[in-house]
Design a protein around this motif. Structure first.
Motif, PDB file in Angstrom:
ATOM      1  N   ASP A 100       0.811  -1.218   0.000  1.00 28.24           N
ATOM      2  CA  ASP A 100       0.000   0.000   0.000  1.00 28.24           C
ATOM      3  C   ASP A 100       0.843   1.267   0.000  1.00 28.24           C
ATOM      4  O   ASP A 100       0.347   2.335  -0.322  1.00 28.24           O
ATOM      5  CB  ASP A 100      -0.921   0.032   1.223  1.00 28.24           C
ATOM      6  CG  ASP A 100      -1.984  -1.054   1.153  1.00 28.24           C
ATOM      7  OD1 ASP A 100      -2.377  -1.409   0.027  1.00 28.24           O
ATOM      8  OD2 ASP A 100      -2.407  -1.538   2.204  1.00 28.24           O
ATOM      9  N   ASN A 101       2.097   1.154   0.395  1.00 28.80           N
ATOM     10  CA  ASN A 101       2.954   2.330   0.492  1.00 28.80           C
ATOM     11  C   ASN A 101       4.087   2.252  -0.517  1.00 28.80           C
ATOM     12  O   ASN A 101       4.482   1.172  -0.939  1.00 28.80           O
ATOM     13  CB  ASN A 101       3.541   2.466   1.901  1.00 28.80           C
ATOM     14  CG  ASN A 101       2.467   2.740   2.931  1.00 28.80           C
ATOM     15  OD1 ASN A 101       1.447   3.351   2.627  1.00 28.80           O
ATOM     16  ND2 ASN A 101       2.675   2.265   4.141  1.00 28.80           N
ATOM     17  N   VAL A 102       4.611   3.409  -0.854  1.00 22.93           N
ATOM     18  CA  VAL A 102       5.765   3.492  -1.739  1.00 22.93           C
ATOM     19  C   VAL A 102       6.864   4.240  -0.992  1.00 22.93           C
ATOM     20  O   VAL A 102       6.611   5.248  -0.350  1.00 22.93           O
ATOM     21  CB  VAL A 102       5.402   4.179  -3.086  1.00 22.93           C
ATOM     22  CG1 VAL A 102       4.855   5.564  -2.888  1.00 22.93           C
ATOM     23  CG2 VAL A 102       6.574   4.199  -4.032  1.00 22.93           C
ATOM     24  N   ARG A 103       8.082   3.698  -1.027  1.00 23.61           N
ATOM     25  CA  ARG A 103       9.230   4.367  -0.428  1.00 23.61           C
ATOM     26  C   ARG A 103       9.750   5.376  -1.438  1.00 23.61           C
ATOM     27  O   ARG A 103      10.023   5.030  -2.580  1.00 23.61           O
ATOM     28  CB  ARG A 103      10.316   3.358  -0.063  1.00 23.61           C
ATOM     29  CG  ARG A 103       9.889   2.409   1.043  1.00 23.61           C
ATOM     30  CD  ARG A 103      10.944   1.362   1.319  1.00 23.61           C
ATOM     31  NE  ARG A 103      12.233   1.944   1.638  1.00 23.61           N
ATOM     32  CZ  ARG A 103      12.724   2.094   2.868  1.00 23.61           C
ATOM     33  NH1 ARG A 103      12.018   1.694   3.898  1.00 23.61           N
ATOM     34  NH2 ARG A 103      13.907   2.619   3.069  1.00 23.61           N
ATOM     35  N   VAL A 104       9.903   6.622  -1.014  1.00 27.81           N
ATOM     36  CA  VAL A 104      10.259   7.712  -1.929  1.00 27.81           C
ATOM     37  C   VAL A 104      11.688   8.180  -1.645  1.00 27.81           C
ATOM     38  O   VAL A 104      12.068   8.377  -0.484  1.00 27.81           O
ATOM     39  CB  VAL A 104       9.271   8.891  -1.785  1.00 27.81           C
ATOM     40  CG1 VAL A 104       9.611   9.994  -2.758  1.00 27.81           C
ATOM     41  CG2 VAL A 104       7.842   8.414  -2.003  1.00 27.81           C
ATOM     42  N   TYR A 105      12.446   8.371  -2.735  1.00 28.09           N
ATOM     43  CA  TYR A 105      13.845   8.811  -2.657  1.00 28.09           C
ATOM     44  C   TYR A 105      14.036  10.046  -3.531  1.00 28.09           C
ATOM     45  O   TYR A 105      13.363  10.212  -4.549  1.00 28.09           O
ATOM     46  CB  TYR A 105      14.785   7.704  -3.133  1.00 28.09           C
ATOM     47  CG  TYR A 105      14.741   6.477  -2.267  1.00 28.09           C
ATOM     48  CD1 TYR A 105      15.632   6.326  -1.216  1.00 28.09           C
ATOM     49  CD2 TYR A 105      13.791   5.490  -2.467  1.00 28.09           C
ATOM     50  CE1 TYR A 105      15.576   5.208  -0.389  1.00 28.09           C
ATOM     51  CE2 TYR A 105      13.735   4.379  -1.653  1.00 28.09           C
ATOM     52  CZ  TYR A 105      14.631   4.243  -0.620  1.00 28.09           C
ATOM     53  OH  TYR A 105      14.560   3.141   0.192  1.00 28.09           O
TER      54      TYR A 105
END
Length: 195
Positions: free
Chosen positions: A175-180
């Motif tokens: 459900d979540n996306v890790r953002v960089y």
């Protein structure tokens, strides 16, 4: 989504980790675009473990950026009737797909030119990483679920790294996306948005 798990362990010490650290969604956040983070397994010297690390693939000559721009320019932009046909038949998404591919290639080339030699660990941000490019991977993916030794030596221990399937398949929903950031710095997690 059902995914199999692989256990990575050392034959000389009690080090053992599951490859689930590779799972999930990872994106670079540009001002107007999100680019998927290509990643591979690697040893992080700061984490003292296998982690997901960035992978910058060198583009092939078959599909350079300018070829996509030329195709779009020749087929759609000057041809009003083609545009009208695509609009009336509900196929305007074809143009959007071409533009998305061009944007993806542009940002991928930007990252490759700026950061190719600065690969980071996606867990801690360290540049002290060593890619885990297992030559025996194909045997494992072809259905051989037995234990096999890789060609990698466990850093700090000297033992040989082995891989084996756990025999489990886990059903996961991300459900979540890790953002960089484009520099590879972790910005946080966001709720995944479908387009």
């Amino acid at each position: 989504m059902s995914m199999s798990t692989i256990e990575i362990y050392c034959d000389s010490c009690d080090y053992c980790v599951n490859d689930t650290f590779m799972w999930g969604r990872f994106d670079y956040a540009f001002d107007d675009y999100r680019l998927h983070v290509n990643r591979e397994k690697g040893w992080c010297n700061d984490c003292k473990s296998f982690k997901a690390i960035e992978y910058f693939a060198i583009p092939t000559e078959e599909e350079p950026l300018w070829q996509g721009i030329d195709n779009l320019h020749k087929t759609v932009l000057p041809n009003f009737w083609r545009y009208l046909f695509l609009r009336l038949t509900g196929r305007l998404w074809l143009i959007k797909n071409d533009l998305d591919k061009i944007k993806e290639r542009y940002y991928s080339m930007y990252l490759l030119s700026k950061r190719q030699d600065k690969v980071r660990c996606l867990a801690c941000g360290s540049c002290e990483v060593q890619p885990f490019r297992d030559k025996s991977k194909r045997e494992h993916e072809s259905g051989d679920f037995s234990d096999y030794a890789t060609k990698m030596i466990h850093p700090g221990c000297g033992g040989v790294i082995h891989c084996r399937s756990t025999g489990m398949r886990l059903h996961m929903r991300f459900d979540n996306v890790r953002v960089y950031s484009p520099e590879g710095e972790y910005l946080g997690e966001e709720k995944y948005k479908t387009v």
